[in-house]
Design an enzyme around this catalytic site. Structure first.
Site, PDB file in Angstrom:
ATOM      1  N   CYS A  80       0.860  -1.366   0.049  1.00 18.32           N
ATOM      2  CA  CYS A  80       0.110  -0.120  -0.091  1.00 18.32           C
ATOM      3  C   CYS A  80       0.912   1.509   0.078  1.00 18.32           C
ATOM      4  O   CYS A  80       1.840   1.523   0.982  1.00 18.32           O
ATOM      5  CB  CYS A  80      -0.891   0.025   1.314  1.00 18.32           C
ATOM      6  N   CYS A 104      -0.734   4.028  -6.405  1.00 20.99           N
ATOM      7  CA  CYS A 104      -1.541   3.076  -5.539  1.00 20.99           C
ATOM      8  C   CYS A 104      -1.696   1.863  -5.904  1.00 20.99           C
ATOM      9  O   CYS A 104      -1.784   1.413  -7.110  1.00 20.99           O
ATOM     10  CB  CYS A 104      -2.929   3.856  -5.362  1.00 20.99           C
TER      11      CYS A 104
HETATM   12  N1  DGL Z   1      -3.858   0.568  -1.743  1.00 20.13           N
HETATM   13  C1  DGL Z   1      -3.667   1.843  -1.071  1.00 20.13           C
HETATM   14  C2  DGL Z   1      -2.513   2.394  -1.782  1.00 20.13           C
HETATM   15  O1  DGL Z   1      -1.597   1.992  -2.464  1.00 20.13           O
HETATM   16  C3  DGL Z   1      -4.685   2.876  -0.803  1.00 20.13           C
HETATM   17  C4  DGL Z   1      -6.093   2.699  -0.984  1.00 20.13           C
HETATM   18  C5  DGL Z   1      -7.002   3.352   0.104  1.00 20.13           C
HETATM   19  O2  DGL Z   1      -7.216   4.365  -0.193  1.00 20.13           O
HETATM   20  O3  DGL Z   1      -7.425   2.621   1.122  1.00 20.13           O
HETATM   21  O4  DGL Z   1      -2.351   3.600  -1.518  1.00 20.13           O
END
Ligand code: DGL
Length: 264
Positions: A74, A188
């Site tokens: 993430c 993301c």
């Molecule tokens: N998958 C997460 C990232 O890489 C974020 C998703 C969310 O906003 O929870 O930033």
């Protein structure tokens, strides 16, 4: 033989975009996939909230699953909480950072788009990466909670109108200089899951890049080949809140090697 799992962590399904290339690099390694569904979405939370939440949660997950390595799959959590997690846990921790360096190496127009969450694109860390690796580029950033949601919908098997992807991309291409973007960084982990839809909605052909392959190589290097079991046991997906919305993900998780779903 080291049978301890590699634990992937995200707020939702985004980390599956890191699981894919890691599975290809380490087909026999046992994996646990952890999603903080009770804290989802991270991208609209303050840095303080994420910094307070993630290290404690990873501590609980580490106690329960005894992983040999944790992947913070993430960008939002990594750009904010990686040092605190490393300080709190006595385990190797691999983070996920926006692939601005490879994007700068690829761009011929010297205009790069960075698509992330609102929280990620506002980070100083992104300023630093841009200054270090893309100093001669115009770096246009756009934060989109909508696109995170579209990826979650897709993995639940729901249909998403293509115009919704085009509307998100307008946040990049509609900005001054946006007409010259030739590389978009998916900053993301949710976004590579909808890369085909983004490419189809883009106003012209362009490259979308992310850190997945590089992170997979790093994980494989840290784990080493010799420590793999003969065959991977079925993976476990764990949620901090397990309701109907999470159960809808069962087919997508099973298809990616996580037939068992449980609550933390
Ligand atoms: N998958 C997460 C990232 O890489 C974020 C998703 C969310 O906003 O929870 O930033």
């Amino acid at each position: 033989m080291d049978a301890r799992p590699i634990l992937f962590f995200d707020s939702g399904v985004g980390g599956l975009s890191i699981v894919g290339p890691t599975r290809a690099a380490m087909p026999n390694a046992p994996f646990v996939y952890a999603a903080d569904s009770a804290g989802f979405p991270y991208g609209v939370k303050s840095a303080g909230e994420i910094a307070a939440r993630v290290p404690a949660l990873l501590g609980r997950l580490a106690e329960r699953y005894r992983p040999r390595l944790i992947v913070i799959a993430c960008n939002t959590a990594s750009t904010i909480a990686l040092p605190a997690v490393r300080a709190a846990l006595d385990l190797p921790v691999v983070g996920t950072v926006p692939a601005i360096k490879p994007a700068a190496a690829l761009s011929t127009t010297r205009v790069i788009g960075v698509l992330g969450t609102e929280a990620t694109v506002a980070q100083r860390y992104v300023d630093d990466l841009s200054a270090r690796f893309a100093g001669d580029c115009l770096v246009i950033r756009h934060g989109s909670a909508e696109l995170v949601e579209l990826a979650e919908q897709k993995l639940r098997g729901r249909r998403v109108e293509p115009e919704r992807y085009a509307a998100v991309l307008d946040g990049l291409f509609g900005r001054p200089g946006g007409e010259r973007i030739d590389v978009v960084v998916n900053a993301c982990t949710h976004f590579p899951l909808v890369e085909a839809e983004l490419a189809a909605a883009a106003p012209r052909p362009m490259r979308f890049i992310d850190g997945g392959e590089g992170i997979a190589r790093r994980i494989a290097a840290l784990c080493g080949d010799a420590s793999r079991p003969e065959r991977a046991p079925p993976g476990v997906a764990v949620f901090t809140r397990l309701g109907d919305g999470e159960r809808e993900l069962a087919p997508a998780l099973a298809a990616r090697g996580f037939p068992t779903i449980e609550a933390l």
